[in-house]
Design a protein around this motif. Structure first.
Motif, short mmCIF file in Angstrom:
data_model
loop_
_atom_site.label_atom_id
_atom_site.label_comp_id
_atom_site.label_asym_id
_atom_site.label_seq_id
_atom_site.Cartn_x
_atom_site.Cartn_y
_atom_site.Cartn_z
N ARG A 1 0.82 -1.22 0.00
CA ARG A 1 0.00 0.00 0.00
C ARG A 1 0.85 1.26 0.00
O ARG A 1 0.49 2.27 -0.58
CB ARG A 1 -1.00 0.00 1.16
N THR A 2 2.03 1.22 0.62
CA THR A 2 2.90 2.40 0.63
C THR A 2 3.38 2.72 -0.78
O THR A 2 3.35 3.87 -1.22
CB THR A 2 4.10 2.16 1.56
N GLU A 3 3.83 1.70 -1.49
CA GLU A 3 4.30 1.90 -2.86
C GLU A 3 3.18 2.38 -3.77
O GLU A 3 3.38 3.27 -4.61
CB GLU A 3 4.87 0.59 -3.42
N LEU A 4 1.98 1.82 -3.61
CA LEU A 4 0.90 2.17 -4.53
C LEU A 4 0.33 3.55 -4.24
O LEU A 4 -0.05 4.25 -5.18
CB LEU A 4 -0.20 1.10 -4.45
N ILE A 5 0.24 3.94 -2.98
CA ILE A 5 -0.30 5.27 -2.68
C ILE A 5 0.72 6.35 -2.97
O ILE A 5 0.43 7.35 -3.63
CB ILE A 5 -0.76 5.35 -1.20
N TYR A 6 1.95 6.15 -2.52
CA TYR A 6 2.94 7.22 -2.62
C TYR A 6 3.87 7.07 -3.82
O TYR A 6 4.67 7.97 -4.09
CB TYR A 6 3.74 7.32 -1.33
N GLY A 7 3.77 5.95 -4.55
CA GLY A 7 4.54 5.82 -5.78
C GLY A 7 4.02 6.71 -6.88
O GLY A 7 4.73 7.04 -7.84
N VAL A 8 2.77 7.12 -6.77
CA VAL A 8 2.16 8.00 -7.76
C VAL A 8 2.05 9.41 -7.21
O VAL A 8 2.35 10.39 -7.88
CB VAL A 8 0.75 7.48 -8.15
N ARG A 9 1.64 9.52 -5.94
CA ARG A 9 1.40 10.82 -5.31
C ARG A 9 2.37 10.96 -4.14
O ARG A 9 2.29 10.22 -3.17
CB ARG A 9 -0.04 10.88 -4.80
N PRO A 10 3.32 11.90 -4.20
CA PRO A 10 4.29 12.03 -3.10
C PRO A 10 3.59 12.31 -1.78
O PRO A 10 2.50 12.88 -1.73
CB PRO A 10 5.14 13.23 -3.53
N ASP A 11 4.25 11.90 -0.69
CA ASP A 11 3.70 12.13 0.64
C ASP A 11 3.57 13.62 0.87
O ASP A 11 4.52 14.38 0.71
CB ASP A 11 4.64 11.51 1.68
N GLY A 12 2.39 14.05 1.32
CA GLY A 12 2.16 15.45 1.54
C GLY A 12 2.33 15.88 2.98
O GLY A 12 1.81 16.90 3.39
N GLY A 13 3.05 15.13 3.78
CA GLY A 13 3.20 15.52 5.16
C GLY A 13 4.27 14.71 5.85
O GLY A 13 5.09 14.08 5.21
N ASP A 14 4.26 14.73 7.19
CA ASP A 14 5.31 14.04 7.95
C ASP A 14 4.70 13.14 9.01
O ASP A 14 5.32 12.88 10.03
CB ASP A 14 6.25 15.06 8.58
#
Length: 384
Positions: free
Chosen positions: A102-115
């Motif tokens: 899920r980490t690769e699929l969510i943030y592989g397209v859309r960079p993380d917007g926070g911390d």
């Protein structure tokens, strides 16, 4: 195979699934026991894949098939367990692998917007009151995940036992094993993250990588498993193993194609959601800012006096994990209504690991309002 319902552990905030057998048998029993929770978790993430990454169900299954092939190549026993989870839960095997990626699929397209991805701490046994090596973390994530999480305990046919927090259908998060190896994690982000273009083979999924570490019977083999696995997403691991002279502790930062590490200073390791080892990558936290920039340093400072007198105890770590500096976005994280709904994060659970005692401590989050319950690995997996 045994399954312990949550009511068996009245003070524990999650259901406990305890299984034994081969990897395939453990996976299938886990899938059956947590069938409803796995279905709920898949629903949550299929929505997130669609809304945050633009992936429809067909694209998710294609991606999952690729992650399955990579897992089979690099960690075949973990693949057997995941195949078993899909069978037991009556779920698509491709969707189960996508869930673990899920980490690769969510943030592989859309960079993380926070911390909002956790604060972790480790203390060598030479600097604790009891002599036990302690590690722990706050797991900060979307609050909806709280209801789709289990405590998973497994013992394989070789006698190797693992206890780990896990989102239902996944195999690992923070946890420890019968060899005294333990791991806590932080999400990282850099310019190398992202799925391969042009149909290339994906890396090992984020949560498969975590399971491979917990399958190791020593810290050295845990580090081998982590460093040798190809990756599409950055991750930080606080890794330790109980043993003589206070055990051993290391922080490992991994990016696609890169690795860096930190050793304890004055008995302590702390980490948040930015790179600290000087890897030659662009840290995306620079584009977002946020509490990660002080959480690790603050956790170290809060523990420094006790570490100097070799008297760090579990209560000291609990105090760190309940810290509210920069509320609501501190170490003890609370939802900030100013964030977009899918970007909201809070401390979902807080974990403490006593590696020498093979004990797992867990509190619902945010931990400022909840007590910690301790469970022994041996009690979770009684001998037949």
């Amino acid at each position: 195979m045994t399954v312990d319902p949550a009511t068996t552990y009245a003070d524990l905030p999650v259901p406990v699934v305890s299984v034994q057998g081969t990897p395939a048998e453990c996976g299938a029993a886990y899938g059956r026991a947590a069938r409803a929770l796995v279905a709920a978790n898949l629903d949550l993430y299929l929505r997130r894949f669609r809304e945050q990454a633009g992936l429809d169900a067909a694209a998710v299954r294609v991606a999952g098939a690729g992650f399955r092939r990579t897992t089979l190549d690099h960690h075949p026993r973990v693949a057997e367990m995941l195949d078993g989870v899909a069978e037991g839960a009556g779920a698509s095997v491709e969707e189960i692998y996508a869930l673990n990626a899920r980490t690769e699929l969510i943030y592989g397209v859309r960079p993380d917007g926070g911390d909002g991805g956790c604060t972790a701490v480790g203390v060598l046994g030479t600097h604790t009151a009891t002599g036990s090596l302690l590690i722990g973390q706050n797991w900060d994530w979307h609050p909806a995940q709280r209801e789709a999480t289990v405590l998973l305990a497994t013992r394989d046919e070789r006698g190797h036992a693992v206890v780990t927090l896990a989102e239902a259908g996944m195999l690992a998060k923070a946890g420890l094993n019968s060899a005294g190896v333990g791991v806590c994690i932080n999400m990282l982000g850099c310019d190398r993250d992202g799925l391969p273009r042009g149909g290339g083979a994906p890396g090992v999924p984020y949560h498969v990588l975590l399971r491979s570490v917990l399958e190791a019977d020593s810290l050295a083999w845990a580090l081998r498993a982590a460093c040798r696995s190809p990756r599409n997403a950055s991750i930080n691991m606080v890794l330790g193993q109980a043993g003589d002279h206070g055990g051993e502790l290391i922080d490992l930062e991994l990016a696609p194609g890169e690795a860096g590490w930190l050793h304890p200073v004055d008995g302590l390791v702390t980490h948040a959601n930015h790179f600290e080892t000087g890897l030659p990558v662009f840290d995306t936290i620079k584009e977002w800012g946020g509490s990660s920039l002080f959480r690790s340093a603050r956790a170290r400072r809060l523990l420094a006096d006790a570490a100097a007198t070799r008297k760090v105890g579990a209560d000291d770590l609990i105090g760190v994990f309940r810290d509210h500096a920069s509320f609501p976005l501190g170490i003890c994280r609370h939802v900030d209504e100013r964030d977009a709904p899918l970007d909201r994060s809070e401390t979902v659970y807080s974990v403490l690991l006593d590696l020498d005692g093979r004990r797992f401590g867990l509190a619902a989050g945010p931990p400022c309002g909840h007590d910690y319950t301790w469970l022994d690995l041996a009690a979770l997996l009684p001998a037949d």
